[in-house]
Design a protein around this motif. Sequence first.
Motif, PDB file in Angstrom:
ATOM      1  N   GLU A 126      -2.663   5.655  -2.829  1.00 33.91           N
ATOM      2  CA  GLU A 126      -2.994   5.576  -4.249  1.00 33.91           C
ATOM      3  C   GLU A 126      -1.797   5.923  -5.131  1.00 33.91           C
ATOM      4  N   LEU A 127      -0.821   6.588  -4.536  1.00 40.35           N
ATOM      5  CA  LEU A 127       0.393   6.919  -5.285  1.00 40.35           C
ATOM      6  C   LEU A 127       1.058   5.662  -5.836  1.00 40.35           C
ATOM      7  N   PHE A 128       0.873   4.546  -5.149  1.00 36.26           N
ATOM      8  CA  PHE A 128       1.569   3.317  -5.517  1.00 36.26           C
ATOM      9  C   PHE A 128       0.663   2.299  -6.214  1.00 36.26           C
ATOM     10  N   SER A 129      -0.616   2.633  -6.407  1.00 35.97           N
ATOM     11  CA  SER A 129      -1.521   1.695  -7.068  1.00 35.97           C
ATOM     12  C   SER A 129      -1.476   1.874  -8.582  1.00 35.97           C
ATOM     13  N   GLY A 159       3.720  -8.481  -4.329  1.00 36.94           N
ATOM     14  CA  GLY A 159       4.298  -8.256  -3.012  1.00 36.94           C
ATOM     15  C   GLY A 159       5.495  -7.334  -3.023  1.00 36.94           C
ATOM     16  N   ALA A 160       5.698  -6.625  -4.129  1.00 31.12           N
ATOM     17  CA  ALA A 160       6.848  -5.715  -4.207  1.00 31.12           C
ATOM     18  C   ALA A 160       6.658  -4.540  -3.259  1.00 31.12           C
ATOM     19  N   GLN A 161       7.767  -3.963  -2.828  1.00 35.80           N
ATOM     20  CA  GLN A 161       7.725  -2.828  -1.908  1.00 35.80           C
ATOM     21  C   GLN A 161       8.346  -1.597  -2.543  1.00 35.80           C
ATOM     22  N   ALA A 162       7.759  -0.449  -2.221  1.00 30.73           N
ATOM     23  CA  ALA A 162       8.307   0.832  -2.662  1.00 30.73           C
ATOM     24  C   ALA A 162       8.841   1.563  -1.442  1.00 30.73           C
ATOM     25  N   LYS A 178      13.841   3.974   4.726  1.00 30.55           N
ATOM     26  CA  LYS A 178      13.523   3.521   6.091  1.00 30.55           C
ATOM     27  C   LYS A 178      12.105   3.942   6.499  1.00 30.55           C
ATOM     28  N   GLU A 179      11.859   5.236   6.480  1.00 27.01           N
ATOM     29  CA  GLU A 179      10.607   5.747   7.064  1.00 27.01           C
ATOM     30  C   GLU A 179       9.392   5.426   6.203  1.00 27.01           C
ATOM     31  N   VAL A 180       9.535   5.471   4.881  1.00 26.54           N
ATOM     32  CA  VAL A 180       8.392   5.238   3.987  1.00 26.54           C
ATOM     33  C   VAL A 180       8.589   3.907   3.271  1.00 26.54           C
ATOM     34  N   VAL A 181       7.811   2.908   3.654  1.00 25.98           N
ATOM     35  CA  VAL A 181       7.848   1.608   3.015  1.00 25.98           C
ATOM     36  C   VAL A 181       6.402   1.186   2.735  1.00 25.98           C
ATOM     37  N   VAL A 182       6.083   0.956   1.480  1.00 22.78           N
ATOM     38  CA  VAL A 182       4.715   0.599   1.098  1.00 22.78           C
ATOM     39  C   VAL A 182       4.747  -0.651   0.232  1.00 22.78           C
ATOM     40  N   THR A 183       3.904  -1.633   0.604  1.00 19.45           N
ATOM     41  CA  THR A 183       3.745  -2.819  -0.237  1.00 19.45           C
ATOM     42  C   THR A 183       2.778  -2.496  -1.369  1.00 19.45           C
ATOM     43  N   LEU A 184       3.210  -2.670  -2.564  1.00 17.44           N
ATOM     44  CA  LEU A 184       2.388  -2.297  -3.717  1.00 17.44           C
ATOM     45  C   LEU A 184       1.171  -3.198  -3.830  1.00 17.44           C
ATOM     46  N   PRO A 185       0.010  -2.632  -4.105  1.00 17.82           N
ATOM     47  CA  PRO A 185      -1.218  -3.423  -4.221  1.00 17.82           C
ATOM     48  C   PRO A 185      -1.223  -4.251  -5.494  1.00 17.82           C
TER      49      PRO A 185
END
Length: 397
Positions: free
Chosen positions: A370-373, A381-384, A390-397
């Motif tokens: 939810e941090l990225f929503s 399709g952007a990524q955070a 490297k370790e933390v990659v999240v595709t933004l909803p």
Amino acid sequence: MAVRQALRRAGGRLLATQGAMAPAALGVAGRGLSTSAEPITLEIPVPFKGHNVEPPSRTVETSAQELTEFFRTMFVMRRMEIAADSLYKSKFIRGFCHLYDGQEAVCVGMEAALNDKDCIITAYRDHCTHLGRGGTVLEVFAELMGRKDGCSLGKGGSMHMYNKKGGFYGGNGIVGAQTPLGAGLAFAQKYLKVEGVTLAMYGDGAANQGQLFEAMNISALWDLPVLYVCENNHYGMGTAEWRSAKSPEYYKRGDYVPGLKVDGMDCLAVKQAVKFAKEYALKNGPMVLEMDTYRYHGHSMSDPGSTYRTRDEISGVRQERDPIERIRKLLLSHEIATVAELKTIEKEAKKEVEDALAKAKESPSPDSEELFSHIYRKSYGAQAYGADRKEVVVTLP
């Protein structure tokens, strides 16, 4: 239960619909508590002061039903804020927390003159405003503690209550920045031909902000249906109004925009002023309302509230001007309720707050994703990435 569900009627949120608030709904069935909607005519004790406008009549119409709801709603708000104080000191609430106790009559009186077409946007002292706009005590507590059941899903905290469905466009953390946003909301109402007004609220500490005057200017040029409501509790962030404002007559600050000074500790005075100002704004454009009120707590929880004013001053206001006690006296003097019946209302209000607090404590924290929503309106399709990419990659909803 949601305040609005219990207290609505056409043309005013803080009243029950006919028959909806029977004595049993208040937990006093058979005790004789009057919930009549028959009109009662009263005189507002403190005169309005007008700037470039003739003030409204001091004769106001109310009812046993309305006065009872004023009492109950303000008592719930007061208990909620007192509980929030305790939660903060117990570290259930982190960060900032600005409490509203003492100012309840502004919120409650306003809502009695508003309806679903009207909007409110305010600063960060916003817990009770959310309640008045149809929110629940559970939503407030959960938001304060950063839990999922909060009105902003636990992601906004104390300063960012929000309820778009209820026409509440949030608490805003930047001092005075909500006023031009309020002008924008009023522009939308006029553009879409909505017969409603926007109340852009701010404190005396924000009254010297340049963006407020810019907003007033464009509102007057375009005759926007916006009410600039200054909640003058006489102290900014540890600073008395006379130290920060050359002219503390905030209702006159609009210059070419008419204004009213209102006893903000009197629900009925606030109701009368907002009703009058709303009718004016829908026909003519903006108006400034200065609500002469008082906060019992400090500016925020980090402010003891007693270094720049005396404890005698605070206790004096509590004894002479407290909004809840004013309504209590009216209920008793007009034989609408007995002392025992008011105690019953208080007891049930306390239980409502306690039950909501218990549920809020059981509510889980938001999921980590939810941090990225709610960052983008649509998904692209952007990524955070985390700090190391490297370790933390999240595709933004």
